[in-house]
Design an enzyme around this catalytic site. Structure first.
Site, PDB file in Angstrom:
ATOM      1  N   LYS A  75       0.857  -1.190   0.000  1.00 15.96           N
ATOM      2  CA  LYS A  75       0.000   0.000   0.000  1.00 15.96           C
ATOM      3  C   LYS A  75       0.887   1.232   0.000  1.00 15.96           C
ATOM      4  CE  LYS A  75      -3.889   2.075   2.570  1.00 15.96           C
ATOM      5  NZ  LYS A  75      -4.841   1.902   3.694  1.00 15.96           N
ATOM      6  N   SER A 150      -9.885   2.170   2.745  1.00 19.06           N
ATOM      7  CA  SER A 150      -8.971   2.917   1.910  1.00 19.06           C
ATOM      8  C   SER A 150      -7.959   2.038   1.162  1.00 19.06           C
ATOM      9  CB  SER A 150      -8.199   3.933   2.749  1.00 19.06           C
ATOM     10  OG  SER A 150      -7.361   3.277   3.686  1.00 19.06           O
ATOM     11  N   SER A 174     -10.232  -0.196   6.925  1.00 22.18           N
ATOM     12  CA  SER A 174      -9.612  -0.101   5.592  1.00 22.18           C
ATOM     13  C   SER A 174      -8.912  -1.343   5.075  1.00 22.18           C
ATOM     14  CB  SER A 174      -8.622   1.058   5.563  1.00 22.18           C
ATOM     15  OG  SER A 174      -9.323   2.244   5.343  1.00 22.18           O
TER      16      SER A 174
HETATM   17  N1  GLN Z   1     -13.349   4.597   5.995  1.00 24.04           N
HETATM   18  C1  GLN Z   1     -12.788   5.055   7.228  1.00 24.04           C
HETATM   19  C2  GLN Z   1     -12.367   6.494   7.093  1.00 24.04           C
HETATM   20  O1  GLN Z   1     -12.633   7.053   6.102  1.00 24.04           O
HETATM   21  C3  GLN Z   1     -11.650   4.178   7.663  1.00 24.04           C
HETATM   22  C4  GLN Z   1     -10.438   4.403   6.856  1.00 24.04           C
HETATM   23  C5  GLN Z   1      -9.284   3.565   7.327  1.00 24.04           C
HETATM   24  O2  GLN Z   1      -9.448   2.541   7.992  1.00 24.04           O
HETATM   25  N2  GLN Z   1      -8.098   4.032   7.023  1.00 24.04           N
HETATM   26  O3  GLN Z   1     -11.789   7.068   7.951  1.00 24.04           O
END
Ligand code: GLN
Length: 483
Positions: A75, A150, A174
């Protein structure tokens, strides 16, 4: 191309393939499918093949470990020396990392070449990969659908087998939510098990790296590489190393599965509910029993998260000021103007929204009303899990309330977007390990994920629970058409 990490390791060990050959095959797949999927931000054939040649040389010298030569994608939140590390943001679009994150150095030490850096929501803020400066990722199962976020690029890359495995990070879901939406397996470890050193910070008390791969057995091998104490992360836990694959073969007889009442109410789409019930029936066939448990403060997890995560983000992202590294506005009058223009142009809308919310909840007069209150509720949510685990060994439920939604469907409504993490966020607030495994398809033929939540440090047990299901079912082996 549907080979497990064990199978790839065997090919290399038996001399049936070299790491250079394996990497070439995956790079060819990336070249063919990535223009459509946009799962990778950076691919660098020469760099990958140089790393693969090193791995082959190590093997020839008799110094190979089990996974030496097996490639992996990272990532783009992990700093990797010599690789662009963008975090999905214009702010870091030209940043080439001068050092390795702990996770990267662990994979390097294991001899696993990097196939590229995967696309992601900007600074890991999002649930659909649509906030990336580098454009959205398409779900390999249906190009109209988002892959989740994400870690959407990592999930899509694994689902399309553009890489055998990938790293992800999970602050509020995410790893698990994109794993669910793309039909792969993903594990968010207990907070503190995987070092955050060199992993670009979003909300430091919640961020945790973890593996994403087709199967639980693959994830166990990856955990053996990623996990472990690192003095450079002050929240890294000093514990004896463990073999995360040690319990994979254990039968599930007597396993107590807790089903939180709050997970099974309204909110879950009927096709998701049906797939989850079928998975639970399979677990009962495997000898498990189910018990009802309760997480009474569950409904507060999304609001609490959207106070705490932006608060931490507003502090963490203050470092992007155009002075030291990253984007700087081309023209400005004075220092203040440079800061303003740099941050106005360098950050996207969602990141700005979080910075503003975070700054607000931390400001004088609101700190007690929002931030302190949220911290107290966070403690109550963690306590709910302590109570629930008195009656069960693992907790199960859906990972996401629906299958993958269409690109563009939720961009105009942040609250709807935030609700796609309704089942995952409490796990981060409590610091617990959670995973998602594929368990079927919805009415729209898009994948569905079963969430497995464990007690602190129960990763080996959770991987066992997931693996036994995967021995009995074939969901994790299915591939999208045309791939
Ligand atoms: N979707 C969540 C956010 O927008 C979690 C994102 C994540 O786990 N990095 O914060």
């Amino acid at each position: 191309m549907n080979a497990s990490l064990e199978q790839l390791a065997d090919l290399l060990a038996q001399g049936k393939a070299s790491s250079v050959e394996l990497c070439q095959d995956y790079l060819d797949r990336i070249e063919r499918h990535n223009p459509r999927l946009n799962a990778f931000i950076t691919v660098d054939r020469e760099r990958t093949l140089a790393e693969a040649a090193d791995a082959d040389a190590r093997r020839a010298a008799g110094q190979a470990g089990r996974l030496t030569g097996v490639p992996i994608a990272h990532k783009d939140i992990f700093c990797a020396e010599g690789w662009p590390t963008t975090c999905g943001s214009r702010m870091l679009a030209n940043f080439v990392s001068p050092y390795d994150a702990h996770v990267i150095s662990q994979f390097k030490a294991a001899g696993m070449p990097c196939l590229g850096k995967t696309n992601m929501d900007e600074f890991a803020m999002g649930s659909s990969n649509e906030t990336s400066w580098f454009g959205p990722v398409k779900n390999p199962w249906d190009a109209r659908a988002v892959p989740g976020g994400s870690s959407g690029g990592a999930a899509a890359a694994v689902a399309a087998r553009l890489c055998p495995a990938a790293t992800g990070t999970d602050t509020g879901g995410s790893i698990r939510q994109p794993a669910a939406l793309t039909g792969i397996t993903g594990l968010k470890p207990t907070y503190g098990v995987v070092s955050r050193y060199g992993m670009i910070a979003f909300a430091s008390s919640l961020d945790q790296g973890g593996p994403m791969a087709p199967s639980a057995a693959d994830c166990a091998l990856l955990m053996n590489v990623m996990a472990g104490f690192d003095a450079r992360d002050s929240t890294s836990l000093e514990r004896a190393p463990e073999d995360y694959a040690r319990d994979l073969a254990q039968p599930l007889k007597g396993l107590r599965i807790g089903l939180p009442r709050e997970f099974f109410g309204e909110g879950m789409a009927p096709d998701v509910a049906q797939a989850i019930q079928a998975a639970l029936a399979e677990y009962r066939r495997l000898g498990a029993e189910t018990v009802e448990v309760s997480l009474p403060n569950m409904d507060l997890s999304v609001p609490v998260y959207y106070v705490l995560a932006p608060a931490e983000a507003s502090s963490n992202l203050s470092r992007y000021d155009g002075v030291r590294y990253g984007y700087r506005a081309a023209e400005y009058r004075d220092l203040l103007d440079m800061y303003e223009k740099t941050r106005a142009d360098g950050f996207g809308a969602e990141v700005k929204r979080r910075i503003m919310i975070g700054t607000y909840v931390l400001s004088h007069g609101y700190y007690d009303a929002y931030y302190i209150q949220a911290q107290k509720i966070r403690r109550l949510i963690a306590q709910d899990f302590v109570e629930a685990f008195k009656a069960c060994d693992v907790i199960m439920g859906p990972t996401a309330p629906t299958t993958a939604f269409d690109l563009g469907a939720k961009v105009a409504d942040p609250v709807q977007m935030y609700l796609s993490d309704i089942y995952t966020i409490a796990v981060n607030l409590a610091g617990l390990p959670g995973m998602s495994i594929p368990c079927g398809f919805g009415a729209d033929s898009r994948p569905i994920g079963l969430q497995i939540i464990g007690d602190y440090f129960a990763e080996a047990r959770m991987l066992n629970v997931a693996h036994q299901y995967q021995l009995a079912t074939g969901w994790h082996t299915m591939l999208p058409e045309g791939l």
